[in-house]
Design a protein around this motif. Structure first.
Motif, PDB file in Angstrom:
ATOM      1  N   GLU A 123      -4.917  -9.751  61.672  1.00 56.93           N
ATOM      2  CA  GLU A 123      -6.292  -9.688  61.197  1.00 56.93           C
ATOM      3  C   GLU A 123      -7.294  -9.421  62.318  1.00 56.93           C
ATOM      4  O   GLU A 123      -8.478  -9.235  62.062  1.00 56.93           O
ATOM      5  CB  GLU A 123      -6.660 -10.981  60.474  1.00 56.93           C
ATOM      6  CG  GLU A 123      -6.661 -12.211  61.356  1.00 56.93           C
ATOM      7  CD  GLU A 123      -6.902 -13.491  60.564  1.00 56.93           C
ATOM      8  OE1 GLU A 123      -7.956 -14.115  60.761  1.00 56.93           O
ATOM      9  OE2 GLU A 123      -6.040 -13.851  59.754  1.00 56.93           O
ATOM     10  N   THR A 124      -6.831  -9.390  63.558  1.00 59.42           N
ATOM     11  CA  THR A 124      -7.729  -9.114  64.674  1.00 59.42           C
ATOM     12  C   THR A 124      -8.114  -7.640  64.690  1.00 59.42           C
ATOM     13  O   THR A 124      -7.248  -6.768  64.747  1.00 59.42           O
ATOM     14  CB  THR A 124      -7.066  -9.474  66.017  1.00 59.42           C
ATOM     15  OG1 THR A 124      -6.662 -10.839  65.983  1.00 59.42           O
ATOM     16  CG2 THR A 124      -8.028  -9.271  67.157  1.00 59.42           C
ATOM     17  N   THR A 125      -9.400  -7.356  64.635  1.00 55.91           N
ATOM     18  CA  THR A 125      -9.878  -5.969  64.596  1.00 55.91           C
ATOM     19  C   THR A 125     -10.186  -5.417  65.980  1.00 55.91           C
ATOM     20  O   THR A 125     -10.403  -4.211  66.127  1.00 55.91           O
ATOM     21  CB  THR A 125     -11.143  -5.876  63.721  1.00 55.91           C
ATOM     22  OG1 THR A 125     -12.134  -6.788  64.242  1.00 55.91           O
ATOM     23  CG2 THR A 125     -10.832  -6.231  62.278  1.00 55.91           C
ATOM     24  N   ASP A 126     -10.231  -6.273  66.982  1.00 57.77           N
ATOM     25  CA  ASP A 126     -10.590  -5.819  68.332  1.00 57.77           C
ATOM     26  C   ASP A 126      -9.630  -6.383  69.372  1.00 57.77           C
ATOM     27  O   ASP A 126     -10.046  -6.821  70.441  1.00 57.77           O
ATOM     28  CB  ASP A 126     -12.034  -6.223  68.658  1.00 57.77           C
ATOM     29  CG  ASP A 126     -12.217  -7.731  68.729  1.00 57.77           C
ATOM     30  OD1 ASP A 126     -11.512  -8.458  67.998  1.00 57.77           O
ATOM     31  OD2 ASP A 126     -13.055  -8.200  69.521  1.00 57.77           O
ATOM     32  N   GLU A 127      -8.334  -6.379  69.055  1.00 56.96           N
ATOM     33  CA  GLU A 127      -7.362  -7.042  69.922  1.00 56.96           C
ATOM     34  C   GLU A 127      -7.453  -6.533  71.360  1.00 56.96           C
ATOM     35  O   GLU A 127      -7.396  -5.334  71.619  1.00 56.96           O
ATOM     36  CB  GLU A 127      -5.945  -6.830  69.394  1.00 56.96           C
ATOM     37  CG  GLU A 127      -4.911  -7.608  70.201  1.00 56.96           C
ATOM     38  CD  GLU A 127      -3.515  -7.517  69.607  1.00 56.96           C
ATOM     39  OE1 GLU A 127      -2.744  -8.469  69.780  1.00 56.96           O
ATOM     40  OE2 GLU A 127      -3.212  -6.484  68.981  1.00 56.96           O
ATOM     41  N   ASP A 128      -7.588  -7.491  72.280  1.00 54.99           N
ATOM     42  CA  ASP A 128      -7.727  -7.155  73.694  1.00 54.99           C
ATOM     43  C   ASP A 128      -7.371  -8.394  74.515  1.00 54.99           C
ATOM     44  O   ASP A 128      -8.196  -9.302  74.662  1.00 54.99           O
ATOM     45  CB  ASP A 128      -9.156  -6.712  73.985  1.00 54.99           C
ATOM     46  CG  ASP A 128      -9.328  -6.174  75.403  1.00 54.99           C
ATOM     47  OD1 ASP A 128      -8.596  -6.623  76.299  1.00 54.99           O
ATOM     48  OD2 ASP A 128     -10.195  -5.321  75.616  1.00 54.99           O
ATOM     49  N   PRO A 129      -6.143  -8.473  75.025  1.00 54.69           N
ATOM     50  CA  PRO A 129      -5.733  -9.656  75.790  1.00 54.69           C
ATOM     51  C   PRO A 129      -6.638  -9.954  76.975  1.00 54.69           C
ATOM     52  O   PRO A 129      -6.863 -11.123  77.308  1.00 54.69           O
ATOM     53  CB  PRO A 129      -4.309  -9.307  76.234  1.00 54.69           C
ATOM     54  CG  PRO A 129      -3.827  -8.346  75.196  1.00 54.69           C
ATOM     55  CD  PRO A 129      -5.041  -7.534  74.832  1.00 54.69           C
ATOM     56  N   GLN A 130      -7.167  -8.912  77.619  1.00 58.46           N
ATOM     57  CA  GLN A 130      -8.061  -9.149  78.756  1.00 58.46           C
ATOM     58  C   GLN A 130      -9.347  -9.829  78.296  1.00 58.46           C
ATOM     59  O   GLN A 130      -9.887 -10.694  78.983  1.00 58.46           O
ATOM     60  CB  GLN A 130      -8.383  -7.837  79.467  1.00 58.46           C
ATOM     61  CG  GLN A 130      -9.225  -8.035  80.728  1.00 58.46           C
ATOM     62  CD  GLN A 130      -9.555  -6.731  81.421  1.00 58.46           C
ATOM     63  OE1 GLN A 130      -9.826  -5.727  80.758  1.00 58.46           O
ATOM     64  NE2 GLN A 130      -9.546  -6.727  82.746  1.00 58.46           N
ATOM     65  N   ARG A 131      -9.837  -9.431  77.124  1.00 57.28           N
ATOM     66  CA  ARG A 131     -11.046 -10.052  76.573  1.00 57.28           C
ATOM     67  C   ARG A 131     -10.804 -11.530  76.288  1.00 57.28           C
ATOM     68  O   ARG A 131     -11.631 -12.388  76.590  1.00 57.28           O
ATOM     69  CB  ARG A 131     -11.462  -9.313  75.304  1.00 57.28           C
ATOM     70  CG  ARG A 131     -12.784  -9.750  74.705  1.00 57.28           C
ATOM     71  CD  ARG A 131     -13.174  -8.809  73.576  1.00 57.28           C
ATOM     72  NE  ARG A 131     -13.419  -7.464  74.092  1.00 57.28           N
ATOM     73  CZ  ARG A 131     -13.124  -6.341  73.444  1.00 57.28           C
ATOM     74  NH1 ARG A 131     -12.554  -6.382  72.253  1.00 57.28           N
ATOM     75  NH2 ARG A 131     -13.397  -5.169  73.990  1.00 57.28           N
ATOM     76  N   VAL A 132      -9.658 -11.835  75.698  1.00 55.95           N
ATOM     77  CA  VAL A 132      -9.312 -13.228  75.411  1.00 55.95           C
ATOM     78  C   VAL A 132      -9.205 -14.020  76.707  1.00 55.95           C
ATOM     79  O   VAL A 132      -9.709 -15.156  76.806  1.00 55.95           O
ATOM     80  CB  VAL A 132      -7.999 -13.302  74.613  1.00 55.95           C
ATOM     81  CG1 VAL A 132      -7.569 -14.753  74.430  1.00 55.95           C
ATOM     82  CG2 VAL A 132      -8.161 -12.640  73.252  1.00 55.95           C
TER      83      VAL A 132
END
Length: 301
Positions: free
Chosen positions: A254-263
């Motif tokens: 359901e994540t629309t902007d998946e970005d491990p660096q952002r997390v």
């Protein structure tokens, strides 16, 4: 550092339709550990809205020296069949905040249940964090008030034992609710941030445009910063939508902007904020903000 995650710890709460279950994540070593109470959101997935969600944050915070306690609120989809007809359904806005007070009331039982945790926790250093509906819960615990739509009385659920807050993509003011889902959160129409006096870091995504609630745009989620009294800080994460890169679970569809660096950026900055506020490392937040200036901006009042 290595982390232990233990669940469920089961707490009996008189009058609650089901027992309160929590997950506890903590570093395997260290003492004088601050506490973070983490309130899940109200997403579409089952276990992400429970003690099993938000592992990207819970694991990172624990590895950085915090004891993270995650309840399964009555609003969790894992409990829908058990509590669908209970007072407060489906969002249980009052019960969600009361869960956090119950956790602090019964923290002796939590410490004794988790192997190796007893005697290592600093109960004077308590923070609450929450995402989306959990962010709304967080603002209530920090002092924001609403008018109970059923009774017409002011609901003050401030928890004085909580000294800091992390407000992640929370709803803003209620007088601008005009989207197709606005009536679903009718209880939020009277939110008053002017009473939210506990210090907090408000985290927003500059692409978090919640049109289903309001046409105000991403800035709506910054209301807990702009409308609450100082001291407050605002962290704006560049490119982030409502799930802030995927904080609610690893590889969640359901994540629309998946970005491990952002997390990772959010985890690092929020932990650094609390390390500075709790005087673990006075320069941690400023150092992290300087390092990550290309990924997020920080302001304060």
């Amino acid at each position: 550092m290595p982390v232990i995650s233990y669940s469920p710890v089961i707490l009996t709460v008189p009058g609650r339709p089901v027992d309160l279950q929590v997950r506890v994540s903590a570093p395997t070593t260290g003492t004088d550990l601050p506490i973070i109470l983490l309130s899940h959101g109200h997403g579409f997935a089952n276990n992400l809205s429970s003690l099993n969600g938000y592992a990207p944050l819970a694991n990172d915070w624990a590895a950085r020296g915090f004891v993270v306690v995650q309840p399964t609120h009555l609003s969790s989809r894992t409990l829908t069949s058990l509590v669908a007809d209970a007072p407060g359904a489906p969002y249980f806005w009052r019960s969600r905040a009361e869960d956090m007070s119950q956790i602090l009331d019964q923290f002796d039982a939590i410490e004794n249940a988790v192997p190796g945790l007893a005697g290592r926790v600093n109960r004077e250093h308590v923070a609450v964090a929450g995402h989306s509906l959990g962010g709304f819960t967080t603002t209530q615990l920090l002092g924001a008030q609403i008018v109970d739509p059923e009774t017409g009385e002011i609901a003050d659920l401030r928890e004085p034992r909580i000294k800091q807050g992390i407000v992640l993509a929370a709803p803003g003011r209620g007088d601008v609710l005009n989207g197709p889902m606005a009536d679903a959160i009718d209880f939020a129409r009277t939110i008053d941030f002017s009473t939210m006096t506990t210090p907090a870091l408000v985290v927003i995504g500059d692409k978090d445009d919640s049109q289903h609630f309001t046409d105000l745009g991403p800035e709506w989620h910054a209301d807990p910063y702009h409308l609450a009294p100082a001291p407050k800080s605002l962290l704006t994460v560049f490119g982030a939508e409502h799930l802030l890169g995927g904080i609610q679970g690893y590889d969640a569809a359901e994540t629309t902007d998946e970005d491990p660096q952002r997390v990772a950026t959010i985890a690092q900055l929020t932990a650094a904020y609390l390390q500075t506020q709790f005087h673990v490392d006075e320069t941690a937040f400023q150092t992290a903000a300087d390092e990550l200036v290309k990924l997020a901006s920080v302001e304060a009042k």
